[in-house]
Scaffold this active site. Structure first.
Site, PDB file in Angstrom:
ATOM      1  N   ASP A  83      14.155 -12.032 -46.554  1.00  0.00           N
ATOM      2  CA  ASP A  83      14.989 -12.006 -47.739  1.00  0.00           C
ATOM      3  C   ASP A  83      14.247 -12.734 -48.868  1.00  0.00           C
ATOM      4  OD1 ASP A  83      17.400 -11.908 -49.330  1.00  0.00           O
ATOM      5  OD2 ASP A  83      17.782 -13.979 -48.749  1.00  0.00           O
ATOM      6  N   ASP A  85      16.040 -14.127 -52.331  1.00  0.00           N
ATOM      7  CA  ASP A  85      16.805 -15.173 -53.020  1.00  0.00           C
ATOM      8  C   ASP A  85      17.251 -16.265 -52.045  1.00  0.00           C
ATOM      9  OD1 ASP A  85      16.495 -13.503 -55.136  1.00  0.00           O
ATOM     10  OD2 ASP A  85      18.613 -13.052 -55.413  1.00  0.00           O
TER      11      ASP A  85
END
Length: 296
Positions: A83, A85
């Site tokens: 991922d 963020d």
């Protein structure tokens, strides 16, 4: 054979090896060889039986250590998928971009609920993006320059795994406008993210194409492993939110990084004390083998 690795933020205290060996012996795990490495921060101990029993027995150490229990045969991962963020970067891009429209508090509250798994991710993303209608495209560049920074240890993690022949994929529920430069800066091979619609130099409040949500992340992982002929057991996946859970569950080692409770509870392991270089020690890679990238 299994390996348990206890990784502390500072060097382990004297006697930790004997204490851990005793705990695993009493649990019936049949501990074998041990080594202290990573400048004294990481302890490896091989054992013969029951990974789940070992995790339970070692749980008291979670207050001071990040603990990984793995099959020794798959410890050195061949594919990294992460991922972006709050995982590879120390921000939620949509929240920071919203600040340029004076809407950060409103959008950040929705983001938090989505990451906790309280809201449908795709619906919440569309609602948040709609609030950005009219924001100048130039705000993206300003936000990137002023607010987006790599998470501590991210550069060293990616560079070291690259040097060891690992394929690296950045998969984000955020936006290509941020993910592409972040991936290029860190050295990822491939990027998957959402695309903001922009017309006449301003955000329209809409997205282009399919949304990268929790299910899409899992499907992307399956697609990459199939196309590159990598067994899922050899995958390291990293994330922090509820929309990462299917991906984390599919990977041989799914790690929740300073994560929301939902992701932490679903993952194989979690990092709560160290930075991203913890995941190099978890693979048994000593500090003298790291490709160190200075923090910015």
């Amino acid at each position: 054979m299994f390996i348990a690795t206890l990784i502390a933020a500072k060097p382990h205290e004297n006697g930790v090896e004997n204490a851990v060996q005793d705990i695993l012996s009493q649990a019936g795990c049949d501990p074998r060889d041990m080594r202290l490495f990573g400048e004294g921060r990481a302890l490896d101990i091989e054992f013969a039986a029951s990974a789940e029993t070992a995790k339970t027995a070692l749980a008291p150490y979670l207050t001071s250590c990040d603990i990984f229990v793995q099959d020794a045969a798959h410890r050195a991962r061949k594919l990294l998928i992460s991922d972006m963020d709050s995982t590879m970067i120390a921000a939620e891009c949509i929240d920071e971009l919203a600040d340029y429209a004076g809407l950060k508090d409103d959008i950040a509250a929705i983001t938090e609920r989505a990451m906790q798994g309280e809201l449908d991710f795709a619906e919440s993303l569309q609602a948040r993006v709609a609030l950005l209608a009219g924001v100048p495209e130039s705000a993206i560049g300003e936000c990137l320059h002023e607010r987006i920074r790599a998470m501590p240890g991210a550069g060293t993690l990616v560079a070291t795994m690259h040097a060891r022949g690992c394929f690296k994929v950045l998969v984000s529920g955020g936006f290509h406008a941020f993910a592409d430069p972040v991936a290029a800066g860190l050295g990822f091979n491939q990027v998957f993210a959402n695309r903001l619609e922009i017309k006449d130099g301003r955000l329209t409040g809409k997205l282009i194409g399919n949304i990268v949500d929790a299910q899409a992340k899992a499907e992307i992982l399956q697609y990459i492993t199939a196309s590159r002929k990598v067994d899922l057991a050899n995958v390291l996946a990293i994330g922090d939110g509820a929309n990462d859970i299917p991906m984390l569950k599919l990977a041989g080692l799914g790690v929740a990084y300073h994560a929301k409770p939902a992701a932490r509870n679903a993952a194989d392991a979690f990092v709560a004390h160290g930075d991203l270089t913890t995941l190099l020690l978890a693979q048994g890679i000593n500090t003298d083998q790291w490709v160190v990238i200075p923090e910015r």
